[in-house]
Design an enzyme around this catalytic site. Sequence first.
Site, PDB file in Angstrom:
ATOM      1  N   CYS A   1    -112.642  48.896 -55.340  1.00  0.00           N
ATOM      2  CA  CYS A   1    -111.465  48.781 -56.190  1.00  0.00           C
ATOM      3  C   CYS A   1    -111.875  48.920 -57.652  1.00  0.00           C
ATOM      4  CB  CYS A   1    -110.804  47.427 -55.952  1.00  0.00           C
ATOM      5  SG  CYS A   1    -109.583  46.978 -57.191  1.00  0.00           S
ATOM      6  N   GLU A   2    -111.231  49.817 -58.382  1.00  0.00           N
ATOM      7  CA  GLU A   2    -111.626  50.043 -59.771  1.00  0.00           C
ATOM      8  C   GLU A   2    -111.179  48.929 -60.712  1.00  0.00           C
ATOM      9  OE1 GLU A   2    -108.060  52.810 -61.615  1.00  0.00           O
ATOM     10  OE2 GLU A   2    -109.750  53.820 -60.655  1.00  0.00           O
ATOM     11  N   HIS A   3    -110.300  48.058 -60.249  1.00  0.00           N
ATOM     12  CA  HIS A   3    -109.805  46.982 -61.120  1.00  0.00           C
ATOM     13  C   HIS A   3    -110.779  45.810 -61.197  1.00  0.00           C
ATOM     14  CE1 HIS A   3    -105.627  48.696 -60.019  1.00  0.00           C
ATOM     15  NE2 HIS A   3    -106.106  49.289 -61.081  1.00  0.00           N
ATOM     16  N   HIS A   4    -111.433  45.493 -60.051  1.00  0.00           N
ATOM     17  CA  HIS A   4    -112.349  44.345 -60.039  1.00  0.00           C
ATOM     18  C   HIS A   4    -113.734  44.723 -59.523  1.00  0.00           C
ATOM     19  CE1 HIS A   4    -108.250  42.567 -59.674  1.00  0.00           C
ATOM     20  NE2 HIS A   4    -108.726  41.762 -60.599  1.00  0.00           N
TER      21      HIS A   4
ATOM     22  N   GLN B   1    -106.209  52.516 -53.614  1.00  0.00           N
ATOM     23  CA  GLN B   1    -105.882  53.080 -52.303  1.00  0.00           C
ATOM     24  C   GLN B   1    -104.818  54.167 -52.399  1.00  0.00           C
ATOM     25  OE1 GLN B   1    -105.329  50.172 -49.185  1.00  0.00           O
ATOM     26  NE2 GLN B   1    -104.052  51.543 -47.981  1.00  0.00           N
TER      27      GLN B   1
ATOM     28  N   HIS C   1    -108.381  44.387 -48.811  1.00  0.00           N
ATOM     29  CA  HIS C   1    -108.923  44.397 -50.167  1.00  0.00           C
ATOM     30  C   HIS C   1    -109.544  43.042 -50.497  1.00  0.00           C
ATOM     31  CE1 HIS C   1    -106.987  48.222 -51.662  1.00  0.00           C
ATOM     32  NE2 HIS C   1    -106.404  48.043 -50.490  1.00  0.00           N
TER      33      HIS C   1
ATOM     34  N   CYS D   1    -110.405  41.995 -53.299  1.00  0.00           N
ATOM     35  CA  CYS D   1    -109.853  41.432 -54.530  1.00  0.00           C
ATOM     36  C   CYS D   1    -108.624  40.568 -54.234  1.00  0.00           C
ATOM     37  CB  CYS D   1    -109.507  42.528 -55.533  1.00  0.00           C
ATOM     38  SG  CYS D   1    -108.329  43.755 -54.936  1.00  0.00           S
TER      39      CYS D   1
END
Length: 205
Positions: free
Chosen positions: A95-98, A136, A164, A166
């Site tokens: 996941c690019e956010h976390h 995703q 996920h 996250c």
Amino acid sequence: MEFTLNGKKGYAKVESYDDETTNELSSNYKNVLELLGEDSSREGLEKTPLRVAKAMQFLTQGYNMNPEEIIKSAMFKEDYQQMVVVKDIELYSMCEHHMLPFFGKAHVAYIPRHHITGLSKLARVVEAFARRLQVQERLTTQIKECIQETLNPLGVAVVIEAQHMCMQMRGVQKQHSFTTTSDFTGAFSTNHSTREEFFSIIKAR
């Protein structure tokens, strides 16, 4: 790679990493450990920055893959115009956010127009896009667009089901949630029965 030592067969782990990138990443991860309050020189952590540097390069190796060329490497003329489905393709992404993992399965289908591709190439396309920092939704669309633009089939369908970390390890902490995304082109978009046939196939066990 197989080798023989003292008459016994074994396997050597073969990995290749860019030395400059590895060194820079390793230095940064050492700083991260220290900022978290750890002693980066203690026995258990001494080689951790190097291991993480190599792990991250492995987990994001998709940046060095060309999905279009993967399909073209096994592309054949064929008159077959029925649905081709490869389901339950395992995928692991970040996941690019976390920068935490998400993982699950991809189901990919297409209806050939004039060309088919090797079945393993569809799984490799999933891998090429998954081994990057991702969301995703984008991953689903990238797989669909790559197959559509390279093979020019009558339609493409992609469904991804994933968990996920996250959501499971932090934040809302819901350990049993799944996220499903889908994207379609051509016959899968315009023909309800074609789309229903695809869903029926991927649901069958």
